[in-house]
Design an enzyme around this catalytic site. Structure first.
Site, PDB file in Angstrom:
ATOM      1  N   SER A  68      22.755 -33.021 -22.631  1.00 24.80           N
ATOM      2  CA  SER A  68      23.927 -32.178 -22.390  1.00 24.80           C
ATOM      3  C   SER A  68      23.691 -30.772 -22.929  1.00 24.80           C
ATOM      4  O   SER A  68      24.021 -29.768 -22.286  1.00 24.80           O
ATOM      5  CB  SER A  68      25.170 -32.784 -23.042  1.00 24.80           C
ATOM      6  OG  SER A  68      25.499 -34.033 -22.481  1.00 24.80           O
TER       7      SER A  68
ATOM      8  N   ALA B  10      26.789 -33.481 -17.955  1.00 23.30           N
ATOM      9  CA  ALA B  10      26.870 -33.032 -19.337  1.00 23.30           C
ATOM     10  C   ALA B  10      28.201 -33.492 -19.931  1.00 23.30           C
ATOM     11  O   ALA B  10      29.254 -33.292 -19.327  1.00 23.30           O
ATOM     12  CB  ALA B  10      26.758 -31.514 -19.415  1.00 23.30           C
ATOM     13  N   LYS B  11      28.129 -34.100 -21.095  1.00 26.81           N
ATOM     14  CA  LYS B  11      29.357 -34.514 -21.797  1.00 26.81           C
ATOM     15  C   LYS B  11      29.793 -33.313 -22.645  1.00 26.81           C
ATOM     16  O   LYS B  11      29.487 -33.217 -23.842  1.00 26.81           O
ATOM     17  CB  LYS B  11      29.097 -35.748 -22.647  1.00 26.81           C
ATOM     18  CG  LYS B  11      30.367 -36.427 -23.160  1.00 26.81           C
ATOM     19  CD  LYS B  11      30.034 -37.737 -23.845  1.00 26.81           C
ATOM     20  CE  LYS B  11      31.269 -38.409 -24.432  1.00 26.81           C
ATOM     21  NZ  LYS B  11      32.201 -38.898 -23.405  1.00 26.81           N
ATOM     22  N   ALA B  12      30.456 -32.379 -21.993  1.00 30.57           N
ATOM     23  CA  ALA B  12      30.807 -31.102 -22.601  1.00 30.57           C
ATOM     24  C   ALA B  12      32.303 -31.005 -22.861  1.00 30.57           C
ATOM     25  O   ALA B  12      33.119 -31.515 -22.090  1.00 30.57           O
ATOM     26  CB  ALA B  12      30.362 -29.956 -21.695  1.00 30.57           C
TER      27      ALA B  12
ATOM     28  N   TYR C  12      36.505 -31.654 -20.473  1.00 31.07           N
ATOM     29  CA  TYR C  12      37.614 -32.535 -20.828  1.00 31.07           C
ATOM     30  C   TYR C  12      38.977 -31.854 -20.756  1.00 31.07           C
ATOM     31  O   TYR C  12      39.998 -32.504 -20.987  1.00 31.07           O
ATOM     32  CB  TYR C  12      37.345 -33.186 -22.189  1.00 31.07           C
ATOM     33  CG  TYR C  12      36.349 -34.317 -22.052  1.00 31.07           C
ATOM     34  CD1 TYR C  12      36.763 -35.639 -22.001  1.00 31.07           C
ATOM     35  CD2 TYR C  12      34.997 -34.056 -21.885  1.00 31.07           C
ATOM     36  CE1 TYR C  12      35.860 -36.674 -21.830  1.00 31.07           C
ATOM     37  CE2 TYR C  12      34.074 -35.080 -21.717  1.00 31.07           C
ATOM     38  CZ  TYR C  12      34.513 -36.390 -21.684  1.00 31.07           C
ATOM     39  OH  TYR C  12      33.612 -37.405 -21.493  1.00 31.07           O
TER      40      TYR C  12
END
Length: 314
Positions: free
Chosen positions: A64, A156-158, A162
Site C-alpha cells: 500500500s 491500497a488499504k489507504a 475509507y
C-alpha cells in the site's frame, strides 16, 4: 465501538506510553488523508496466543505504501517484530492490532513528498464487528458506489479510501441496517464498507474479483484457501446485485468481520434466514485454526508470549 487503551504504542522503532502517541494538527495526514494501515487479529490459543497471518498483513502495508510512493524505513521482518513487541509488552490477547504509516508534519499542499513518513503500531481488545447475532446480519445495497478504477487504488488499504466506507456505513446505520454492500462503477457487487463478500448458490462459492474495486482481503484469501482445501467449488467472477437476493447463503469476510453470515439484504431473506451449511463449515475451519483448536495446516499463526483469555469458537 469505544477504544480500550493499552499501555504502549510502537512509534518509529520505540515503545512509548499510549497517551504520548500524538501527531501535530498540521500533519499532512490530517489534511489530505495520506495514510496506509492494516487491521490484524491476535487470537487466544489453548496455551498462549497467536497473531493471524502477520507477514501477509505487513506485506500488504508495504505494498500500500509503495502504491502511494511512501518509503517505509523498516523491512518486513522489522515491521513483524514491532507487532510482536507491542502485543507481548501490553500483554493483551485476544486483541486487534492497528499498524499505520502516515505522512507527518513537514509541509502543506497536496504534494506529500516533503512530509516525513511515521509508523505506529497499537493493539487493544476488540470483539465482534458486524452486528446480527447467530442468525446473521441484516444489510443493504448502498447508494454509494465503490471507487472507479484509475481514480484511487482499491488495492491500497489507504485512509483516504475509507471516507467512501464511512458514507456506506453511516447510510446503512441510519436506515436500520448492520452494514452496506457497495456496487462498483458498473453496478456489479464490489464489497462492504470494510468486508469482502461471498455467496453460495447451488453448492458453488462465488466472490467478486479484485477488478470489481475490491480490496485484496487477507481473510478473503484465507476463505478461498480453506474452501479449496475442503474440496468446495470456488469461482471468482463478477456478481450482479440480484444474484445476492437469490443466493442460498451470503457472508462477509474481513479481519474485523472474520466470517459473518448475512441474514437478509434489502429486507430480502437469504435462504431460510439462518447461516447456511457452507458458511458454517468454512467458519468452523477458520475459527478452529485461528483459535488453535485445529492444526495450523497453512502456517498462518505467529505465536506470541501472552497469557490469553480462553479462546471462544465463534
Amino acid at each position: 465501538m469505544p477504544i480500550q487503551p493499552t499501555e504502549k504504542i510502537w512509534r518509529n522503532g520505540q515503545l512509548i506510553p499510549w497517551e504520548q502517541a500524538n501527531i501535530h494538527v498540521m500533519s499532512h495526514v490530517v489534511h489530505y488523508g495520506s495514510s496506509v494501515f492494516e487491521g490484524i487479529r491476535c487470537y487466544g490459543q489453548p496455551s498462549g496466543a497467536a497473531i493471524f497471518r502477520l507477514p501477509e498483513h505487513m506485506q500488504r502495508l508495504i505494498d500500500s505504501a509503495k502504491i502511494y510512493r511512501m518509503t517505509l524505513p523498516y523491512s518486513l521482518d522489522e515491521l513483524c517484530a514491532a507487532v510482536v513487541d507491542v502485543v507481548e509488552n501490553n500483554g493483551v490477547a485476544p486483541c486487534y492490532i492497528r499498524p499505520i504509516a502516515i505522512r507527518g508534519y513537514g509541509e502543506i499542499g497536496v504534494n506529500p513528498t516533503g512530509s516525513p513518513v511515521e509508523v505506529f503500531v497499537a493493539n487493544f481488545p476488540w470483539g465482534k464487528y458486524v452486528a446480527g447475532g447467530h442468525g446473521g446480519a441484516d444489510v443493504c445495497i448502498s447508494s454509494w458506489n465503490r471507487l472507479a478504477p484509475n481514480t484511487m487504488p482499491a488495492l491500497a488499504k489507504a485512509g483516504a479510501n475509507y471516507m467512501n466506507s464511512q458514507l456506506i456505513r453511516m447510510e446503512a446505520d441510519i436506515n436500520g441496517y448492520a452494514e452496506g454492500i457497495a456496487l462498483d462503477v458498473n453496478g456489479l457487487v464490489s464489497e462492504g464498507s470494510g468486508e469482502n463478500v461471498f455467496l453460495v448458490r447451488n453448492g458453488v462459492l462465488y466472490t467478486p474479483p479484485l477488478a470489481n474495486s475490491a480490496l485484496s482481503g487477507i481473510t478473503r484469501d484465507s476463505v478461498l484457501t480453506i474452501a479449496r482445501h475442503l474440496g468446495l467449488p470456488v469461482v471468482e467472477q463478477s456478481v450482479p446485485r440480484e444474484l445476492l437476493y437469490i443466493a442460498d447463503e451470503v457472508f462477509f469476510t474481513g479481519t474485523a468481520a472474520e466470517v459473518s453470515a448475512i441474514r437478509s439484504i434489502d429486507r430480502i431473506t437469504i435462504g431460510d434466514g439462518n447461516p447456511g451449511p457452507l458458511t458454517k463449515q468454512i467458519a468452523d475451519e477458520f475459527f478452529g485454526i485461528a483459535n488453535g483448536l485445529k492444526p495450523d495446516r497453512f502456517g498462518w499463526l505467529t505465536p506470541v508470549k501472552v497469557n490469553a483469555a480462553e479462546p471462544v469458537n465463534a
